[in-house]
Write a protein that holds these residues in place. Structure first.
Motif, short mmCIF file in Angstrom:
data_model
loop_
_atom_site.label_atom_id
_atom_site.label_comp_id
_atom_site.label_asym_id
_atom_site.label_seq_id
_atom_site.Cartn_x
_atom_site.Cartn_y
_atom_site.Cartn_z
N ASN A 61 28.38 8.15 6.24
CA ASN A 61 27.11 7.45 6.03
C ASN A 61 27.03 6.97 4.58
N ARG A 62 26.59 5.73 4.39
CA ARG A 62 26.60 5.14 3.05
C ARG A 62 25.76 5.92 2.06
N ILE A 63 24.57 6.35 2.49
CA ILE A 63 23.67 7.07 1.58
C ILE A 63 24.26 8.41 1.18
N ASN A 64 24.83 9.12 2.14
CA ASN A 64 25.39 10.43 1.84
C ASN A 64 26.62 10.31 0.93
N GLN A 65 27.39 9.25 1.11
CA GLN A 65 28.53 9.02 0.22
C GLN A 65 28.04 8.77 -1.20
N LYS A 66 26.90 8.07 -1.29
CA LYS A 66 26.33 7.79 -2.61
C LYS A 66 25.86 9.09 -3.27
N ILE A 67 25.25 10.00 -2.49
CA ILE A 67 24.81 11.30 -3.02
C ILE A 67 26.02 12.06 -3.57
N PHE A 68 27.10 12.08 -2.79
CA PHE A 68 28.32 12.78 -3.19
C PHE A 68 28.87 12.19 -4.49
N GLU A 69 28.93 10.88 -4.56
CA GLU A 69 29.50 10.22 -5.74
C GLU A 69 28.65 10.47 -6.98
N THR A 70 27.33 10.43 -6.82
CA THR A 70 26.45 10.68 -7.96
C THR A 70 26.63 12.10 -8.50
N ALA A 71 26.77 13.06 -7.58
CA ALA A 71 26.90 14.46 -7.97
C ALA A 71 28.22 14.76 -8.66
N THR A 72 29.24 13.97 -8.39
CA THR A 72 30.56 14.25 -8.94
C THR A 72 30.97 13.26 -10.03
N SER A 73 30.07 12.37 -10.40
CA SER A 73 30.40 11.34 -11.39
C SER A 73 30.19 11.86 -12.81
N LEU A 74 30.62 11.07 -13.77
CA LEU A 74 30.43 11.44 -15.18
C LEU A 74 28.96 11.40 -15.58
#
Length: 563
Positions: free
Chosen positions: A251-264
């Protein structure tokens, strides 16, 4: 208004319970349905609460919560019609007269009350009177039926009759209320602890609702949602009331949550994410401290399931990055969860069952469950964990602990009146590496022989059959009988794990305890079984009687004078 859906759900529970518990009446079966739902009672605890039968004064069950502050006394009347066509009938108005008459005599401390109560109810009366020596208890009157409640004029008459006594409230549960109560009972119960960040929290309350807004670390949320039985999986029970299921990272939104949490830039997560919303039965934390640990009972994540699952995946794939993530948490304590408001009154005190559930995933509890399973015993680390199994194959952790400490530890007074300590301050002294599954099982099996006699006595009282009044000590003194059996085995060098040997001593031990009780009654005009068997004095006198037995003499011979 009564409907077939509610009737079908409630009737199925009543019919099944009547068979499972061998109930004499449908109203009694209803008690076995309602009391576990309200108080998380086991079947044995329901047995203890029941007072119905001849001379019950209109009181079918009494539940005394003496650990609450102030103590709370729940008085129950149950009615159970047999056909849906009668579900629209009102609760009989005659109940009002019986209840008011009993309350009047109870609060007047009428000495003639003993003559109009059956022995089980009389024991409850004495216990209630003892409560007044400490603090004024609150009383809750419950009228429970699979039909309509009292007509408004009768409700007004009951409420008016109770008004002069203050400290009284009345709860009416009709067919609809029963149906929603059963729904609530089947809701997964999950307890957890959540550490807050520094002083970044705010609490407010409005009536029966409390709210806590706080900042938490993402790692705390991951710990909360992790399945204790499989740490690589999410515990789905904690999302039972969430309207959405996890849609995975596809899901696009959940992928965005994951990316935000693991980003710099994951420090921005608190600002970019809505956080999580939780409901719970209660939350507690020490006030005025930094980073308090909040204990949550019956917690559910009702909003934020996608965030929770995405962060759980991030914890597995990028744990170092996730350690920097903070998010907002809203925690709401709901005392009236739609259905519960009409049928139950919550307290802020931690009950023994809740403390047991908080220990349910302890390593020792898991080991005991594994060790008992090959013996054909389903050990219930959590309340009603194996409710689909036959009653005689289930071993409730709290009930097992009570039997254990009476039989092996020699603490019958703790088993009788301080069971809340078993999974609290006494836990490590009881459940340690020295405890074996055989000890836990044998103490419960020996106690079952005592309970069988106790149930037979109570059944005779409820059915108006003849019984030996000298055996009434069994109702309140069962754990002391178990203690006596354990002490006699110990002093005689007999193996307490040998259940047939221990239970073979039961007839003579009953005679010994009976002798102690009769002697005490003769010296104390105000003697009451309930009071006596809450004291250390009872244990001391019984142990003294056992120690005075000449070597090789059975208790029965000592009591009867036989040679």
């Amino acid at each position: 208004m009564a409907n077939l859906i509610d009737w079908s759900e409630v009737e199925a529970s009543i019919a099944a319970t009547k068979i499972q518990q061998s109930c004499d009446t449908r109203s009694q079966a209803l008690a076995y349905v309602v009391l576990p739902a309200l108080f998380s009672f086991t079947a044995d605890e329901v047995d203890e609460a029941l007072t119905d039968g001849p001379n019950d004064r209109g009181i079918d069950a009494v539940v005394i919560l003496d650990t609450a502050v102030p103590p709370v006394v729940h008085l129950f009347q149950f009615k159970c019609v047999e056909k849906f066509e009668r579900a629209t009938d009102n609760f009989p108005g005659s109940a009002v007269d019986k209840l008011l008459s009993f309350v009047r005599d109870l609060l007047a401390k009428d000495p003639a009350l003993e003559k109009t109560c059956n022995p089980i109810l009389w024991g409850k009366v004495c216990e209630i009177w003892d409560l007044f020596k400490g603090a004024t208890p609150r009383f809750v009157v419950h009228l429970v039926a699979n039909q309509a409640t009292l007509v408004s004029t009768e409700q007004a008459r009951l409420d008016s009759g109770l008004t002069p006594y203050r400290h009284f409230s009345t709860l009416y549960t009709d067919l609809s209320g029963l149906a929603t109560l059963l729904t609530e009972r089947n809701r997964p119960k999950f307890n957890a602890a959540l550490q807050l960040v520094d002083l970044q929290y705010f609490e407010r309350s409005d009536g029966n609702i409390r709210g806590l807004i706080a900042t938490i670390q993402a790692t705390e949320l991951v710990k909360l949602v992790r399945d204790p039985g499989d740490t690589d999986q999410v515990n789905r029970d904690v999302f039972d009331e969430n309207i959405r299921v996890y849609l995975t990272r596809k899901n696009r939104i959940n992928q965005k949550i994951f990316e935000t949490a693991t980003s710099l830039s994951n420090a921005e997560f608190w600002y970019l994410n809505n956080g999580v919303t939780m409901t719970c039965d209660s939350f507690e934390y020490p006030p005025g401290v930094r980073a308090p640990l909040v204990h949550l009972t019956g917690v559910q994540i009702v909003n934020g399931g996608q965030t929770s699952n995405a962060l759980f995946e991030a914890a597995r794939e990028a744990p170092n990055e996730l350690a920097k993530v903070l998010l907002l948490a809203r925690i709401y304590e709901l005392k009236n969860r739609d259905m519960a408001g009409r049928v139950a009154e919550s307290t802020n005190s931690q009950t023994p069952v809740r403390s047991r559930d908080l220990r349910a995933n302890d390593e020792i509890q898991r080991k005991l469950a594994i060790a008992l399973l090959p013996k054909g015993v389903y050990y219930e680390r959590k309340a009603f964990q194996h409710k689909d199994q036959a009653r005689d194959k289930r071993l409730d952790a709290l009930a097992a602990a009570q039997a254990l400490v009476a039989y092996f530890n020699g603490w019958p007074e703790v088993a009788t009146k301080d069971r809340g300590k078993l999974f609290g301050e006494l836990y490590d002294s009881i459940f340690n590496e020295d405890l074996t599954a055989e000890q836990l099982l044998s103490s419960s099996q020996v106690f079952e022989a005592i309970l069988s006699l106790k149930r037979g006595l109570e059944a005779a009282i409820r059915k108006g059959l003849s019984f030996d009044p000298k055996q009434l000590f069994l109702i309140d003194g069962a754990y002391y009988v178990l203690f006596a059996l354990g002490r006699l085995c110990e002093l005689r060098g007999l193996e307490r794990l040998d259940v047939p040997t221990a239970t073979g001593l039961l007839p003579s031990i009953l005679r010994l305890v009976e002798g102690v009780v009769e002697t005490e009654k003769a010296s104390d005009p105000a003697f009451a079984h309930k009071r006596f068997f809450k004291s250390k004095r009872a244990r001391i006198l019984i142990e003294d009687a056992i120690r005075k037995l000449p070597p090789g003499t059975t208790p029965e011979k000592a009591v009867t004078g036989a040679t």
